[in-house]
Design a protein around this motif. Structure first.
Motif, PDB file in Angstrom:
ATOM      1  N   CYS B  82       0.855  -1.179   0.000  1.00 38.12           N
ATOM      2  CA  CYS B  82       0.000   0.000   0.000  1.00 38.12           C
ATOM      3  C   CYS B  82       0.899   1.241   0.000  1.00 38.12           C
ATOM      4  O   CYS B  82       1.717   1.422   0.900  1.00 38.12           O
ATOM      5  CB  CYS B  82      -0.903  -0.020   1.235  1.00 38.12           C
ATOM      6  SG  CYS B  82      -2.018   1.373   1.302  1.00 38.12           S
ATOM      7  N   VAL B  83       0.742   2.080  -1.028  1.00 40.08           N
ATOM      8  CA  VAL B  83       1.591   3.274  -1.165  1.00 40.08           C
ATOM      9  C   VAL B  83       0.901   4.466  -0.518  1.00 40.08           C
ATOM     10  O   VAL B  83      -0.240   4.798  -0.877  1.00 40.08           O
ATOM     11  CB  VAL B  83       1.869   3.565  -2.656  1.00 40.08           C
ATOM     12  CG1 VAL B  83       2.781   4.769  -2.802  1.00 40.08           C
ATOM     13  CG2 VAL B  83       2.487   2.362  -3.329  1.00 40.08           C
ATOM     14  N   VAL B  84       1.565   5.083   0.442  1.00 41.95           N
ATOM     15  CA  VAL B  84       0.988   6.246   1.138  1.00 41.95           C
ATOM     16  C   VAL B  84       1.924   7.452   0.988  1.00 41.95           C
ATOM     17  O   VAL B  84       3.103   7.301   0.670  1.00 41.95           O
ATOM     18  CB  VAL B  84       0.746   5.944   2.637  1.00 41.95           C
ATOM     19  CG1 VAL B  84      -0.350   4.918   2.812  1.00 41.95           C
ATOM     20  CG2 VAL B  84       2.028   5.483   3.321  1.00 41.95           C
ATOM     21  N   ALA B 141      -2.659   4.679  -2.273  1.00 45.96           N
ATOM     22  CA  ALA B 141      -3.511   5.316  -1.265  1.00 45.96           C
ATOM     23  C   ALA B 141      -3.091   6.766  -1.050  1.00 45.96           C
ATOM     24  O   ALA B 141      -2.973   7.240   0.075  1.00 45.96           O
ATOM     25  CB  ALA B 141      -3.438   4.525   0.042  1.00 45.96           C
ATOM     26  N   THR B 142      -2.885   7.476  -2.166  1.00 46.73           N
ATOM     27  CA  THR B 142      -2.567   8.906  -2.050  1.00 46.73           C
ATOM     28  C   THR B 142      -3.874   9.671  -1.852  1.00 46.73           C
ATOM     29  O   THR B 142      -4.954   9.137  -2.104  1.00 46.73           O
ATOM     30  CB  THR B 142      -1.855   9.406  -3.325  1.00 46.73           C
ATOM     31  OG1 THR B 142      -2.622   9.016  -4.462  1.00 46.73           O
ATOM     32  CG2 THR B 142      -0.465   8.820  -3.437  1.00 46.73           C
ATOM     33  N   ARG B 168      -6.483   1.519  -6.542  1.00 43.06           N
ATOM     34  CA  ARG B 168      -6.435   2.727  -5.714  1.00 43.06           C
ATOM     35  C   ARG B 168      -7.647   2.757  -4.794  1.00 43.06           C
ATOM     36  O   ARG B 168      -8.629   2.043  -5.020  1.00 43.06           O
ATOM     37  CB  ARG B 168      -6.371   3.981  -6.562  1.00 43.06           C
ATOM     38  CG  ARG B 168      -7.559   4.168  -7.452  1.00 43.06           C
ATOM     39  CD  ARG B 168      -7.427   5.446  -8.241  1.00 43.06           C
ATOM     40  NE  ARG B 168      -8.704   5.749  -8.864  1.00 43.06           N
ATOM     41  CZ  ARG B 168      -9.164   6.973  -9.044  1.00 43.06           C
ATOM     42  NH1 ARG B 168      -8.469   7.995  -8.649  1.00 43.06           N
ATOM     43  NH2 ARG B 168     -10.314   7.169  -9.625  1.00 43.06           N
ATOM     44  N   LEU B 169      -7.599   3.606  -3.788  1.00 42.39           N
ATOM     45  CA  LEU B 169      -8.689   3.665  -2.819  1.00 42.39           C
ATOM     46  C   LEU B 169      -9.943   4.229  -3.480  1.00 42.39           C
ATOM     47  O   LEU B 169      -9.851   5.048  -4.387  1.00 42.39           O
ATOM     48  CB  LEU B 169      -8.305   4.545  -1.627  1.00 42.39           C
ATOM     49  CG  LEU B 169      -7.143   4.077  -0.760  1.00 42.39           C
ATOM     50  CD1 LEU B 169      -6.986   4.992   0.443  1.00 42.39           C
ATOM     51  CD2 LEU B 169      -7.355   2.648  -0.279  1.00 42.39           C
ATOM     52  N   ALA B 170     -11.106   3.812  -2.985  1.00 44.46           N
ATOM     53  CA  ALA B 170     -12.370   4.328  -3.504  1.00 44.46           C
ATOM     54  C   ALA B 170     -12.614   5.735  -2.976  1.00 44.46           C
ATOM     55  O   ALA B 170     -12.009   6.158  -1.990  1.00 44.46           O
ATOM     56  CB  ALA B 170     -13.506   3.405  -3.080  1.00 44.46           C
ATOM     57  N   GLN B 171     -13.462   6.460  -3.669  1.00 44.97           N
ATOM     58  CA  GLN B 171     -13.858   7.789  -3.194  1.00 44.97           C
ATOM     59  C   GLN B 171     -15.377   7.825  -3.113  1.00 44.97           C
ATOM     60  O   GLN B 171     -16.052   7.275  -3.968  1.00 44.97           O
ATOM     61  CB  GLN B 171     -13.394   8.870  -4.176  1.00 44.97           C
ATOM     62  CG  GLN B 171     -11.905   9.073  -4.158  1.00 44.97           C
ATOM     63  CD  GLN B 171     -11.396   9.688  -5.440  1.00 44.97           C
ATOM     64  OE1 GLN B 171     -12.154  10.137  -6.277  1.00 44.97           O
ATOM     65  NE2 GLN B 171     -10.098   9.682  -5.590  1.00 44.97           N
ATOM     66  N   GLY B 172     -15.906   8.473  -2.095  1.00 47.50           N
ATOM     67  CA  GLY B 172     -17.357   8.564  -2.000  1.00 47.50           C
ATOM     68  C   GLY B 172     -17.837   8.977  -0.636  1.00 47.50           C
ATOM     69  O   GLY B 172     -17.145   9.706   0.082  1.00 47.50           O
ATOM     70  N   VAL B 173     -19.025   8.491  -0.281  1.00 48.75           N
ATOM     71  CA  VAL B 173     -19.690   8.931   0.952  1.00 48.75           C
ATOM     72  C   VAL B 173     -18.954   8.365   2.173  1.00 48.75           C
ATOM     73  O   VAL B 173     -18.757   7.162   2.267  1.00 48.75           O
ATOM     74  CB  VAL B 173     -21.156   8.433   0.959  1.00 48.75           C
ATOM     75  CG1 VAL B 173     -21.890   8.958   2.196  1.00 48.75           C
ATOM     76  CG2 VAL B 173     -21.873   8.873  -0.305  1.00 48.75           C
ATOM     77  N   PRO B 174     -18.517   9.218   3.107  1.00 52.43           N
ATOM     78  CA  PRO B 174     -17.823   8.700   4.291  1.00 52.43           C
ATOM     79  C   PRO B 174     -18.815   8.079   5.275  1.00 52.43           C
ATOM     80  O   PRO B 174     -20.009   8.401   5.239  1.00 52.43           O
ATOM     81  CB  PRO B 174     -17.184   9.949   4.902  1.00 52.43           C
ATOM     82  CG  PRO B 174     -18.047  11.066   4.452  1.00 52.43           C
ATOM     83  CD  PRO B 174     -18.611  10.683   3.124  1.00 52.43           C
ATOM     84  N   VAL B 175     -18.314   7.213   6.138  1.00 56.32           N
ATOM     85  CA  VAL B 175     -19.172   6.601   7.155  1.00 56.32           C
ATOM     86  C   VAL B 175     -19.683   7.714   8.070  1.00 56.32           C
ATOM     87  O   VAL B 175     -18.910   8.534   8.551  1.00 56.32           O
ATOM     88  CB  VAL B 175     -18.383   5.547   7.970  1.00 56.32           C
ATOM     89  CG1 VAL B 175     -19.221   5.006   9.107  1.00 56.32           C
ATOM     90  CG2 VAL B 175     -17.919   4.432   7.062  1.00 56.32           C
ATOM     91  N   GLY B 176     -20.995   7.758   8.268  1.00 58.10           N
ATOM     92  CA  GLY B 176     -21.586   8.816   9.091  1.00 58.10           C
ATOM     93  C   GLY B 176     -21.901  10.070   8.299  1.00 58.10           C
ATOM     94  O   GLY B 176     -22.378  11.055   8.849  1.00 58.10           O
ATOM     95  N   GLY B 177     -21.657  10.040   7.004  1.00 49.14           N
ATOM     96  CA  GLY B 177     -21.883  11.231   6.190  1.00 49.14           C
ATOM     97  C   GLY B 177     -23.314  11.305   5.679  1.00 49.14           C
ATOM     98  O   GLY B 177     -23.887  10.278   5.306  1.00 49.14           O
ATOM     99  N   GLU B 178     -23.881  12.496   5.697  1.00 47.78           N
ATOM    100  CA  GLU B 178     -25.219  12.691   5.141  1.00 47.78           C
ATOM    101  C   GLU B 178     -25.087  13.401   3.808  1.00 47.78           C
ATOM    102  O   GLU B 178     -24.305  14.340   3.680  1.00 47.78           O
ATOM    103  CB  GLU B 178     -26.065  13.523   6.107  1.00 47.78           C
ATOM    104  CG  GLU B 178     -26.392  12.771   7.382  1.00 47.78           C
ATOM    105  CD  GLU B 178     -27.123  13.647   8.379  1.00 47.78           C
ATOM    106  OE1 GLU B 178     -27.941  14.478   7.948  1.00 47.78           O
ATOM    107  OE2 GLU B 178     -26.854  13.502   9.571  1.00 47.78           O
TER     108      GLU B 178
END
Lengths: 255, 197
Positions: B82-84, B141-142, B168-178
């Motif tokens: 995993c590249v950070v 994971a940039t 690569r990491l997914a992008q979208g609604v965060p946990v707890g996000g409305e």
């Protein structure tokens, strides 16, 4: 003193722990920097991504001060194409070029309008429908080249691509003189072809016809080489500065 | 008024992130009142950290041993890297506790503004690791920023010939996000990355 204006985020440099010095391209005040308190913090950081459109209010005691900005996001441009490397490279190159070449606090309404047009083209371009070559083709790279030509013109180094410098004819323009920045026809330029720069065909057509007529990646590369030559000669070389790395990477993509 | 040693301590603490001169003064007073329980152990810990902490030659992580504990852990999956961007990102993923592979710390992102080019990042090390036998996947994971994603695209191009799967990491609604509070960019990314339920 204070003013409010529309702006495009060009760059945000972290200042201290949570603040940022943000450079905007504004419609009426040109390229203008200001401090945003909390601009590098978790809440506001996303607003100051390069290419985002904001409404900004700038305040300072004296006009020559850095001043502080308070900004509200109007449109998050890059967010819609973070997965498209070419559009991202084009956006980074456009923002870096504007940030580096445009004088500060000098209104350049044409550059602002042109940049809005470029951002709209970047955001609206549909890779699936636009040519199927991974974003290399389509009309936005051609618009980017035209945007750089306009930027050169705004800086006072505009190219004259309307007629041949030697014969005055409007047809068969295929070269540009590296000395004068004027177009040269194929017949007049033939003896000097090794010394002349290539003029891509789409730049001799009317702007806006690229989508219908198509522009090849080779033509885009010629256009970028052309503008790059004059940027290097008139803007970067006199100040011994290198071309922004993001533009170089963008150009490399067309090689 | 204040002794030079104390003044020096305040000045040094005030340079730390999150601390200014006032909070540094409070911290110094707090430590002076608790010399045995706070100050002495802190001095010892600082001295030990300064002496022992090194950068892992394999992944760029910070640890007291080289290779670091993560690289040396035989229970970790050696086929995934995993590249950070920074060590802080590695720590964040470790806190989540779901990733069981190994890491690679770049040390920043490509940035024209900050003058960071490919040669300033730990990219050569990543390419060398990707060329090793047995590696199956590299997760980029940039950050979801223009610079972060530009770096990811650059790395993807560099890794193309290494014969590894690049994700690569997914992008979208965060946990707890409305949805009502999300910006339009995150919403469009979430819609683009939708999947069968």
């Amino acid at each position: 003193m204070d003013w409010s204006d529309e702006g495009i985020v060009l760059a945000a440099r972290k200042h201290g722990e949570g603040s940022a010095i943000v450079t905007l391209l504004t419609r009426s005040h040109g390229r203008h920097a200001g401090l945003v308190r909390g601009g590098a913090g978790r809440r506001q950081r996303g607003v100051f991504e390069a290419g985002n459109r904001v409404t900004a209010t700038w305040r300072a005691r004296l006009s020559e001060h850095l001043g502080t900005y308070s900004c509200e996001l109007v449109e998050s441009v890059a967010a819609s194409f973070l997965d498209d490397r070419w559009r991202l490279a084009g956006l980074s190159a456009a923002c870096a070029m504007t940030d580096v070449v445009l004088p500060e606090r000098e209104p350049h309404a044409r550059v602002f309008e042109g940049s809005l047009e470029l951002l709209a083209a970047l955001k609206g371009w549909d890779g699936a429908a636009g040519g199927g070559d991974g974003g290399h083709g389509g009309s936005w790279p051609a618009l980017y080249v035209r945007w750089e030509l306009m930027l050169l013109g705004e800086l006072g180094f505009g190219l004259d691509l309307g007629s041949c410098a030697a014969t005055g004819e409007n047809d068969g323009l295929v070269y540009v003189s590296p000395k004068t920045g004027r177009a040269v026809s194929s017949s007049a330029g033939a003896p000097y072809r090794d010394k002349l720069l290539a003029l891509p065909r789409f730049l001799t057509r009317e702007a806006g016809t690229e989508a219908a007529e198509g522009v090849s990646p080779a033509e885009i590369r010629q256009g970028l080489d052309l503008t790059g030559y004059f940027f290097a000669r008139h803007v970067f070389a006199p100040e011994s500065r290198p071309m922004p790395s993001s533009r170089s990477r963008f150009v490399e993509g067309f090689r | 008024m204040i002794g030079t040693e104390i003044e020096r301590l305040i000045q040094l603490l005030a340079k730390l992130p999150g601390l200014g001169p006032r909070s540094a003064r409070r911290a110094v007073l707090y430590m002076m009142k608790r010399r045995e329980t706070v100050m002495t152990p802190l001095v010892k810990a600082l001295a030990e950290a300064a002496e022992k902490i090194v950068t892992c030659h394999d992944c760029g992580n910070l640890d007291t041993v080289d290779p670091c504990a993560i690289c040396a852990d035989g229970r970790r999956d050696p086929t995934i890297i995993c590249v950070v961007e920074e060590v802080a990102d590695l720590w964040a993923l470790e806190r989540a506790g779901t990733f069981k592979g190994r890491y690679h710390v770049l040390g920043g992102v490509l940035s024209a503004i900050d003058g960071m080019g490919p040669e300033d990042l730990n990219i050569a090390g990543l390419i060398a690791r990707a060329g090793e036998a047995g590696l199956g996947e590299v997760i980029l994971a940039t950050g979801a920023t223009v610079d972060g994603q530009t770096t990811a695209h650059y790395l993807m191009e560099r890794l193309a010939g290494c014969g590894v799967t690049v994700t690569r990491l997914a992008q979208g609604v965060p946990v707890g996000g409305e949805l009502d509070y999300l910006d339009d960019g995150t919403l469009s990314a979430a819609l683009k990355a939708r999947r069968p339920f």
